[in-house]
Design a protein around this motif. Structure first.
Motif, PDB file in Angstrom:
ATOM      1  N   THR A  10     -54.217 -56.639  74.406  1.00 47.51           N
ATOM      2  CA  THR A  10     -55.526 -56.701  73.768  1.00 47.51           C
ATOM      3  C   THR A  10     -55.592 -55.833  72.533  1.00 47.51           C
ATOM      4  OG1 THR A  10     -56.325 -54.871  75.101  1.00 47.51           O
ATOM      5  CG2 THR A  10     -56.740 -57.083  75.933  1.00 47.51           C
ATOM      6  N   HIS A  11     -54.458 -55.496  71.961  1.00 48.32           N
ATOM      7  CA  HIS A  11     -54.517 -54.562  70.838  1.00 48.32           C
ATOM      8  C   HIS A  11     -54.905 -55.288  69.557  1.00 48.32           C
ATOM      9  CE1 HIS A  11     -50.486 -56.316  70.819  1.00 48.32           C
ATOM     10  NE2 HIS A  11     -50.626 -56.287  69.516  1.00 48.32           N
ATOM     11  N   MET A  12     -55.440 -54.525  68.625  1.00 50.22           N
ATOM     12  CA  MET A  12     -55.696 -55.038  67.276  1.00 50.22           C
ATOM     13  C   MET A  12     -55.117 -54.013  66.323  1.00 50.22           C
ATOM     14  SD  MET A  12     -59.720 -55.762  67.263  1.00 50.22           S
ATOM     15  CE  MET A  12     -60.515 -56.973  68.239  1.00 50.22           C
ATOM     16  N   THR A  63     -65.770 -60.377  69.105  1.00 55.69           N
ATOM     17  CA  THR A  63     -64.986 -59.159  68.852  1.00 55.69           C
ATOM     18  C   THR A  63     -64.220 -58.659  70.057  1.00 55.69           C
ATOM     19  OG1 THR A  63     -66.823 -57.729  69.395  1.00 55.69           O
ATOM     20  CG2 THR A  63     -66.605 -58.365  67.105  1.00 55.69           C
ATOM     21  N   LEU A  64     -64.577 -59.058  71.267  1.00 55.26           N
ATOM     22  CA  LEU A  64     -63.836 -58.492  72.388  1.00 55.26           C
ATOM     23  C   LEU A  64     -62.422 -59.060  72.548  1.00 55.26           C
ATOM     24  CD1 LEU A  64     -66.413 -57.809  75.211  1.00 55.26           C
ATOM     25  CD2 LEU A  64     -65.356 -56.254  73.635  1.00 55.26           C
ATOM     26  N   PRO A  65     -62.252 -60.401  72.549  1.00 58.57           N
ATOM     27  CA  PRO A  65     -60.877 -60.873  72.665  1.00 58.57           C
ATOM     28  C   PRO A  65     -60.126 -60.646  71.356  1.00 58.57           C
ATOM     29  CG  PRO A  65     -62.465 -62.619  73.142  1.00 58.57           C
ATOM     30  CD  PRO A  65     -63.198 -61.529  72.467  1.00 58.57           C
ATOM     31  N   PRO A  66     -58.824 -60.387  71.449  1.00 54.31           N
ATOM     32  CA  PRO A  66     -58.067 -60.101  70.213  1.00 54.31           C
ATOM     33  C   PRO A  66     -57.671 -61.382  69.475  1.00 54.31           C
ATOM     34  CG  PRO A  66     -56.660 -59.868  72.128  1.00 54.31           C
ATOM     35  CD  PRO A  66     -58.019 -60.196  72.644  1.00 54.31           C
TER      36      PRO A  66
ATOM     37  N   ASN B   2     -58.847 -49.969  70.338  1.00 50.24           N
ATOM     38  CA  ASN B   2     -57.607 -50.706  70.474  1.00 50.24           C
ATOM     39  C   ASN B   2     -57.630 -51.606  71.698  1.00 50.24           C
ATOM     40  OD1 ASN B   2     -55.161 -51.338  69.486  1.00 50.24           O
ATOM     41  ND2 ASN B   2     -54.058 -49.679  70.487  1.00 50.24           N
ATOM     42  N   ARG B   7     -63.663 -51.395  72.909  1.00 52.00           N
ATOM     43  CA  ARG B   7     -64.511 -52.213  72.043  1.00 52.00           C
ATOM     44  C   ARG B   7     -65.824 -52.558  72.750  1.00 52.00           C
ATOM     45  NH1 ARG B   7     -59.567 -54.705  70.556  1.00 52.00           N
ATOM     46  NH2 ARG B   7     -59.841 -56.422  72.030  1.00 52.00           N
TER      47      ARG B   7
END
Lengths: 103, 183
Positions: A10-12, A63-66, B2, B7
């Motif tokens: 799940t990182h961005m 915005t929650l899912p990458p 991250n 989030r």
């Protein structure tokens, strides 16, 4: 069971995080403004809350899912250094300067 | 930011802060509103008895019975219900002075008017809901007893204003007691 959730990546990257934060702040502020004015016109505060909750749900999905748009600028890590035999001797030398600093 | 959890945490906290600001805005838009409405009170019947008051220390106290009419203009009440009002709490109180106490205030009757219910406030021949006991025997031949209708506007957010009604009526109480006959 928890290991299944932990294994999903799940990182961005940093630019993606900034983009995600701007997106959700913008969506929630816009829905708050719309909700406030709509509630003021029809004289029911319940509708204001519903519209803000709808904005919250939309920004959750966005915005929650990458999504891939948050991974456009990946960090370039240094290539991995293969482990050699001289590494264990480096560690006591690193510890010695630290002890001097404490005094 | 991250992980999903971090989030979700910042998104939720931001939403709550925005919601708190909206609630404050809702309070501010209705904070300085004048909520008084002229009310007509008319008393049709007054009766006075002298009975044992088991809640008080003394032997016998005065007990009053009042039958009254209440009317207020609907067109003036409706604007009170704006988006920050949950319900109105109306109460009728009697105020008077006796030899023992300089100021007495007794609530005789109350009513809750929810938002959305009809605001028809025309009531005839209402009996008091609560006992009108005096602290002693000060009601007999009392020259001046004032009945006022006051109300509390219960808001969704913010301060609870206590508004004194515009109408009030003063009346003297009878000189003698009525005795109940026991068979």
């Amino acid at each position: 069971m928890l290991s299944i959730f932990k294994s999903i990546p799940t990182h961005m990257d940093y630019k993606g995080q900034k983009l995600a934060e701007q997106i959700f702040q913008g969506i929630i502020l816009v829905s708050a403004a719309i909700g406030f004015i709509y509630g003021l016109i029809i004289e029911q505060f319940g509708w204001t809350v519903y519209i803000v909750l709808a904005g919250f749900a939309v920004s959750c999905v966005l915005t929650l899912p990458p999504w891939p748009m948050y991974r456009k600028n990946p960090l370039n890590w240094q290539p991995a250094v293969p482990e050699t035999s001289c590494e264990p001797s480096q560690k006591p030398q690193e510890n010695a300067p630290k002890k001097k600093k404490h005094k | 930011m991250n992980t999903v959890l971090s989030r979700a945490n910042s998104l939720f906290a931001f939403s709550l802060s925005v919601m708190a600001a909206l609630t404050f805005g809702c309070f501010i838009t209705t904070a300085f509103k004048d909520r008084r409405v002229p009310v007509d009170i008319h008393v049709s019947r007054v009766m006075l008895k002298n009975v044992d008051d088991f809640t008080g220390p003394r032997e016998r106290s005065d007990l009053g019975f009042i039958t009254f009419d209440l009317s207020a203009d609907i067109l003036l009440i409706d604007p009170i219900f704006d988006w920050n009002v949950k319900q109105l709490f109306l109460y009728l109180s009697a105020e008077y002075a006796t030899r023992n106490n300089a100021l007495n205030q007794v609530v005789l009757w109350d009513k809750i008017v929810l938002r959305g219910e009809s605001t028809k406030l025309i009531l005839r021949d209402m009996k008091s809901k609560y006992f009108f006991f005096d602290d002693g025997n000060g009601l007999r031949a009392n020259k001046n007893i004032t009945l006022t209708l006051s109300w509390n506007v219960v808001p969704n957010a913010g301060i609870l204003p206590l508004v004194a009604g515009h109408g009030h009526v003063s009346l003297p109480f009878p000189e003698s007691y009525e005795t109940t006959r026991s068979y």
